[in-house]
Design a protein around this motif. Structure first.
Motif, PDB file in Angstrom:
ATOM      1  N   LYS A   6       0.843  -1.200   0.000  1.00 32.16           N
ATOM      2  CA  LYS A   6       0.000   0.000   0.000  1.00 32.16           C
ATOM      3  C   LYS A   6       0.874   1.245   0.000  1.00 32.16           C
ATOM      4  O   LYS A   6       1.806   1.359   0.800  1.00 32.16           O
ATOM      5  CB  LYS A   6      -0.911  -0.019   1.223  1.00 32.16           C
ATOM      6  CG  LYS A   6      -1.799   1.197   1.347  1.00 32.16           C
ATOM      7  CD  LYS A   6      -1.269   2.176   2.370  1.00 32.16           C
ATOM      8  CE  LYS A   6      -1.936   3.540   2.336  1.00 32.16           C
ATOM      9  NZ  LYS A   6      -1.464   4.428   3.424  1.00 32.16           N
ATOM     10  N   GLY A 161      -7.317   7.825   6.101  1.00 36.02           N
ATOM     11  CA  GLY A 161      -6.403   6.719   6.391  1.00 36.02           C
ATOM     12  C   GLY A 161      -6.954   5.379   5.927  1.00 36.02           C
ATOM     13  O   GLY A 161      -6.368   4.322   6.162  1.00 36.02           O
ATOM     14  N   ASP A 164      -5.161   2.148   4.283  1.00 35.91           N
ATOM     15  CA  ASP A 164      -4.478   1.130   5.104  1.00 35.91           C
ATOM     16  C   ASP A 164      -5.425  -0.051   5.297  1.00 35.91           C
ATOM     17  O   ASP A 164      -5.030  -1.220   5.191  1.00 35.91           O
ATOM     18  CB  ASP A 164      -4.132   1.692   6.493  1.00 35.91           C
ATOM     19  CG  ASP A 164      -3.211   2.895   6.427  1.00 35.91           C
ATOM     20  OD1 ASP A 164      -2.417   2.970   5.473  1.00 35.91           O
ATOM     21  OD2 ASP A 164      -3.295   3.762   7.329  1.00 35.91           O
ATOM     22  N   LYS A 224      -1.580   8.584  13.441  1.00 34.35           N
ATOM     23  CA  LYS A 224      -2.306   8.291  12.211  1.00 34.35           C
ATOM     24  C   LYS A 224      -1.482   7.473  11.206  1.00 34.35           C
ATOM     25  O   LYS A 224      -1.917   7.278  10.077  1.00 34.35           O
ATOM     26  CB  LYS A 224      -2.783   9.582  11.558  1.00 34.35           C
ATOM     27  CG  LYS A 224      -1.646  10.435  11.015  1.00 34.35           C
ATOM     28  CD  LYS A 224      -2.179  11.505  10.085  1.00 34.35           C
ATOM     29  CE  LYS A 224      -1.011  12.248   9.475  1.00 34.35           C
ATOM     30  NZ  LYS A 224      -1.355  13.036   8.324  1.00 34.35           N
TER      31      LYS A 224
HETATM   32 MG    MG Z   1      -2.455   7.215   6.199  1.00 29.98          MG
END
Ligand code: MG
Ligand code: ADP
Length: 424
Positions: A6, A161, A164, A224
């Motif tokens: 990723k 986010g 992820d 984060k």
């Molecule tokens: Mg992130």
């Protein structure tokens, strides 16, 4: 081995960086691995889209808001795929068909099924057949992170986010489908998980390993570097996670189960979070079911409540106060939800909110066996002049709410006090 890689926003932030990503995936494939790419929107893009939407509508959260935000990943997927195909050329398979080296997929094209809670949708299932078909014929699937589709074909997004989580969910789904050897690599703009945010505290140190539980706490408390949901999923399905730099090929941080840790430290990380606000409800009276009446509708509205403190009813007037924290963005809705449920029963009730606050936390599995950690933390905060507004603890973390302006000094002092500083 199947390697899910990723790449976050900064890692695909320019044409040059996209070329690096393409090359890195091809190199990984050359080593004999099957590669699945997951990419985020180019850095700054999601913020740009949020800004466009809020200019037109101050409360844009809706079906079309998700449709808008999801477009950032579509660009990255296409660009990364174009880069790989240009770099590697396409090859002919046995039936002399044109087979590209990489193919891009949006959430709905891969059947990344989510619930319908826009802007914070949760993945319910992924049918990996299309993915494994591509892998089996040597193609690198490049998947749009952060997005999915609900049963009615609406585009949904997974929250900031969220890529992820897309990556971990893909890895988990591949494992569930029988893939033996799967690794999930999260490439970002730091070279691993640090004892605290390296951008806030120059003495932060890279951890070579951290447990799922610790990482979950850190992520939920403001680190984060990984979206919390991604760590929850990784822990649940035992997905091996490796957080590392997309600029520098050094080993990063392995997120793993506790039994593969070499040593247990008391405190392994400090986190600060400025994104929460405190809501206080006063003039309530103590009745069974009161907390349920407050938190049930909040949960139904998909508002995440974190720290909760209830004062005990005083003898004199029996009135009761209750404070809790929610993400700043959710404050107006949270107040509305509570008003609607309780106003008729408590006409005297008062609701207020405060936003200039920071949640500062220490996390470590070793805390379980070491008394006095909380006392030490409170002492350090007192010395730093940080007034504690709320406290919340779990087995492996202690969180306090302090004024936002004290967050930095609180983090630095705690970092030193618990022996986390870089040894120079
Ligand atoms: Mg992130
Ligand atoms: P990406 O766009 O690659 O997903 P993010 O910005 O979401 O990257 O996450 C990486 C950032 O997380 C780092 O730049 C760093 O500032 C921040 N961060 C916060 N806490 C930590 C921590 N404990 N360790 C590493 N990075 C952290």
């Amino acid at each position: 081995m199947i390697v899910v890689q990723k790449f976050g926003g900064t890692s695909v932030g320019s044409i040059e960086r996209i070329r690096n990503v393409a090359k890195w995936m091809l190199d990984t494939q050359k080593k004999g691995h099957k590669v699945v790419g997951v990419v985020s929107a180019m850095s700054g893009e999601t913020n740009r889209l949020v800004d466009l939407a809020t200019q037109l509508n101050p409360q844009p959260w809706s079906r079309e808001y998700d449709m808008l935000l999801a477009s950032g990943e579509q660009v990255s997927v296409a660009l990364v795929t174009l880069a790989i195909n240009s770099m590697a050329g396409a090859y002919q398979d046995a039936t002399t068909q044109f087979v590209p080296r990489a193919r891009g997929f949006l959430g709905h094209q891969l059947g990344i099924l989510t619930d319908s809670v826009y802007s914070k949708a949760r993945i319910k299932g992924i049918d990996v057949r299309a993915l494994t078909d591509e892998l089996d014929r040597g193609v690198i699937p490049i998947v749009a992170g952060f997005q999915g589709v609900d049963v009615e074909n609406n585009i949904t997004t997974l929250g900031r986010g969220g890529s992820d989580t897309s990556a971990v969910a893909l890895a988990a789904a591949l494992m569930q489908a029988g893939a033996r050897d799967v690794d999930c690599e999260i490439y970002t703009d730091v070279d691993g998980v640090y004892t605290t945010d390296p951008r806030l505290c120059s003495k932060a140190r890279k951890l070579s390993r951290i447990t799922y539980d610790e990482m979950m706490e850190l992520a939920s408390l403001g680190a984060k570097v990984l979206q919390i949901r991604s760590v929850e999923l990784a822990a649940k399905y035992k997905v091996p996670l490796h957080v590392r730099s997309s600029f520098d090929p050094v080993p990063g941080t392995r997120v793993c189960s506790e039994d593969s840790m070499l040593e247990q430290v008391v405190v392994s990380g400090v986190a600060a979070d400025m994104n929460d606000a405190k809501i206080t409800i006063t003039n309530l009276s103590d009745k069974p079911g009161l907390a349920f009446d407050i938190f049930e509708p909040l949960a139904a509205a998909a508002i995440v409540v974190d720290v909760i403190v209830q004062s005990s009813a005083t003898d004199r007037d029996g009135s009761l106060n209750l404070s809790f924290t929610v993400p700043k963005l959710d404050v107006p809705r949270a107040i509305e939800v509570v008003e609607r449920r309780l106003r008729a029963r408590f006409p005297e009730m008062r609701i207020s909110s405060e936003t200039d606050l920071a949640k500062v936390s220490i996390v470590g599995v070793g805390m379980r066996h070491h008394p006095g950690v909380a006392a030490k933390m409170f002492g350090v905060l007192a010395e730093a002049g940080a007034n504690i507004r709320l406290i919340s603890t779990s087995e492996i973390k202690i969180t306090v709410l302090v004024d936002a302006e004290k967050a930095k000094i609180a983090v630095e002092r705690l970092h030193s006090a618990f022996d986390l500083d870089k040894t120079q």
